[in-house]
Structure formats: structure tokens, C-alpha cells
Motif scaffolding. Structure first.
Motif, PDB file in Angstrom:
ATOM      1  N   UNK A  48       0.816  -1.223   0.000  1.00  0.00           N
ATOM      2  CA  UNK A  48       0.000   0.000   0.000  1.00  0.00           C
ATOM      3  C   UNK A  48       0.845   1.266   0.000  1.00  0.00           C
ATOM      4  N   UNK A  49       2.039   1.190  -0.595  1.00  0.00           N
ATOM      5  CA  UNK A  49       2.903   2.364  -0.731  1.00  0.00           C
ATOM      6  C   UNK A  49       2.804   2.873  -2.163  1.00  0.00           C
ATOM      7  N   UNK A  50       2.565   4.153  -2.304  1.00  0.00           N
ATOM      8  CA  UNK A  50       2.432   4.766  -3.614  1.00  0.00           C
ATOM      9  C   UNK A  50       3.813   5.079  -4.192  1.00  0.00           C
ATOM     10  N   UNK A  51       4.021   4.700  -5.446  1.00  0.00           N
ATOM     11  CA  UNK A  51       5.320   4.889  -6.101  1.00  0.00           C
ATOM     12  C   UNK A  51       5.118   5.544  -7.465  1.00  0.00           C
ATOM     13  N   UNK A  52       6.139   6.267  -7.889  1.00  0.00           N
ATOM     14  CA  UNK A  52       6.106   6.945  -9.184  1.00  0.00           C
ATOM     15  C   UNK A  52       7.445   6.775  -9.879  1.00  0.00           C
ATOM     16  N   UNK A  53       7.406   6.343 -11.133  1.00  0.00           N
ATOM     17  CA  UNK A  53       8.596   6.208 -11.971  1.00  0.00           C
ATOM     18  C   UNK A  53       8.466   7.145 -13.162  1.00  0.00           C
ATOM     19  N   UNK A  54       9.405   8.050 -13.281  1.00  0.00           N
ATOM     20  CA  UNK A  54       9.436   9.004 -14.391  1.00  0.00           C
ATOM     21  C   UNK A  54      10.783   8.900 -15.079  1.00  0.00           C
ATOM     22  N   UNK A  55      10.786   8.834 -16.400  1.00  0.00           N
ATOM     23  CA  UNK A  55      12.029   8.666 -17.150  1.00  0.00           C
ATOM     24  C   UNK A  55      11.985   9.459 -18.457  1.00  0.00           C
ATOM     25  N   UNK A  56      13.168   9.689 -18.998  1.00  0.00           N
ATOM     26  CA  UNK A  56      13.297  10.409 -20.264  1.00  0.00           C
ATOM     27  C   UNK A  56      14.651  10.093 -20.883  1.00  0.00           C
ATOM     28  N   UNK A  57      14.663   9.861 -22.186  1.00  0.00           N
ATOM     29  CA  UNK A  57      15.904   9.640 -22.936  1.00  0.00           C
ATOM     30  C   UNK A  57      16.441  11.000 -23.362  1.00  0.00           C
ATOM     31  N   UNK A  58      17.668  11.295 -22.954  1.00  0.00           N
ATOM     32  CA  UNK A  58      18.243  12.615 -23.212  1.00  0.00           C
ATOM     33  C   UNK A  58      18.936  12.654 -24.566  1.00  0.00           C
ATOM     34  N   UNK A  59      19.797  11.682 -24.822  1.00  0.00           N
ATOM     35  CA  UNK A  59      20.541  11.660 -26.085  1.00  0.00           C
ATOM     36  C   UNK A  59      20.597  10.240 -26.612  1.00  0.00           C
ATOM     37  N   UNK A  60      20.879  10.140 -27.917  1.00  0.00           N
ATOM     38  CA  UNK A  60      21.107   8.848 -28.532  1.00  0.00           C
ATOM     39  C   UNK A  60      20.022   8.405 -29.491  1.00  0.00           C
TER      40      UNK A  60
END
Length: 219
Positions: A48-60
Motif C-alpha cells: 500500500x505504498x504509492x510509487x512513481x517512476x518518471x524517465x526520459x531519454x536525453x541523447x542517442x
């Protein structure tokens, strides 16, 4: 002039310690993902723990990467193929190991620079840390709470602007290299064409005299 008493210093210290600890609760990382490689990260999360994953490709390459989130290494929770950026929030259904992987196995020669921000749990409100002594610090708590929220918003904006700046800089540098190579190739072509034109023009103004072979007279 008003002075801080011992009863007001203790909640103030607790408030400052909470503000400091809440600033380092999330995990941020920027790493290089080689071609034909897959990198995974894992963490034990309670129920019951809220989690957030945020990602982004910078180069390549095309700024894309494969992302997969699993529970206990087998149960898939989130999966995206060739994604540039995204944010996913979920609540842990059970306590265990949650693993998220970034894959660049579809690329044969292009490395990727990937950023992710992984947050686990919600922050506790300031009033629950300070306790019930709110009579003397109500205005201070309100100001600190507003300041804390504004700082979090500013940090998020700075992070996104830095990512965009890094991505724009990498694109500009790559474009600059391509323009330089193209200009160098065009310069070589122009030089070769100029030399060829000079040779052709010189051939127009060159007298071509026939070569007569010597005759021998018999005596």
C-alpha cells in the motif's frame, strides 16, 4: 523583541529536519545505456505504498528506449517499447521486490543517455511532525509549508528544464557535426571541380602541332 523559547525551538528543529529529509526521499539518476544492453534497478517496497517512476531519454538515436516494470521478477506491471519519456504511478499490492529495466537491445551501435526519477511513498504533512504545539508556530508552519511546496515545484521545473537543455544541446552538437562534415565534403567537391575546369580551359588554348616523322632519302 520576541525570543524563541525552548518549547518553540524543539518543534522548529523537528520541522527543519523533516524538510531536509524530505528533500532526499526520491532517487534520481542519469546513466549511459550502451547498445545491445539492458540495465535493471530494484527496490523492496512495502504494501500500500504509492510509487512513481518518471524517465526520459536525453541523447542517442531516436531518443527511445524499452522500459519494463515487474513485481518479484515475473509479474509485469508496466511495459513500453521504444518510448521517449513517460511517467507511471502505482500502489504496491504486496510487499516485495519491484524491478524496472531499461533496454537498448534493439539498437546495434547507438548509445543512450537515460534519466529517471523514482519516488517511493508520500511525504508526511508538516503538522504531524511538529505535533500539537501549533499555537505559537502557526504562521511559521504555514510559511514553511508554502515555502516547501514552492521549493518542490521549483526543483521539478529545474529538472525538466535541465533535461530539455541537455537534449537540445546534444541535438545542436550533432547537427553542427553533420553540417561541418557536409561543408567539408562540399569544399572538396568545389575544389575538384575548379581544378577540372582549369585543366579543360587550358586544353582549349593549347596549340596542338602535328609531329612529323623524319624522312630518309636513299642515295
Amino acid at each position: 523583541m520576541s525570543r524563541l523559547t525552548a518549547s518553540s525551538v524543539v518543534p522548529l528543529v523537528s520541522l527543519l529536519l523533516w524538510l531536509f529529509s524530505s528533500c532526499v526521499s526520491s532517487e534520481e539518476l542519469t546513466f549511459e545505456l550502451p547498445d545491445n544492453e539492458k540495465l535493471c534497478f530494484h527496490e523492496i517496497i512495502d504494501k500500500d505504498v504509492k510509487c512513481t517512476l518518471e524517465y526520459q531519454v536525453i541523447t542517442g538515436g531516436n531518443y527511445d528506449v524499452d522500459v519494463e516494470l515487474t513485481f518479484q521478477g515475473s509479474q509485469p506491471l508496466y511495459k513500453e517499447v521504444k518510448k521517449q519519456y513517460d511517467s507511471y504511478t502505482w500502489t504496491a499490492a504486496a510487499r516485495g521486490e519491484y524491478r524496472f529495466c531499461f533496454s537498448n537491445e534493439f539498437s546495434t551501435f547507438t548509445h543512450k543517455l537515460v534519466y529517471f526519477d523514482f519516488k517511493v511513498g508520500d511525504e508526511d504533512p508538516i503538522k504531524s511532525v511538529v505535533g500539537e504545539r501549533v499555537t505559537a508556530l502557526t504562521q511559521m508552519e504555514s510559511s514553511a509549508d508554502a515555502m516547501h511546496e514552492n521549493m518542490k515545484t521549483a526543483i521539478d521545473y529545474q529538472t525538466h528544464h535541465r533535461l530539455r537543455e541537455s537534449q537540445g544541446r546534444a541535438f545542436a552538437e550533432d547537427l553542427n557535426d553533420r553540417v561541418q562534415y557536409w561543408s567539408l565534403g562540399q569544399s572538396v567537391v568545389i575544389l575538384l571541380v575548379s581544378i577540372g575546369q582549369i585543366i579543360v580551359l587550358r586544353s582549349f588554348f593549347t596549340d596542338k602541332r602535328p609531329h612529323s616523322s623524319p624522312s630518309f632519302v636513299a642515295t
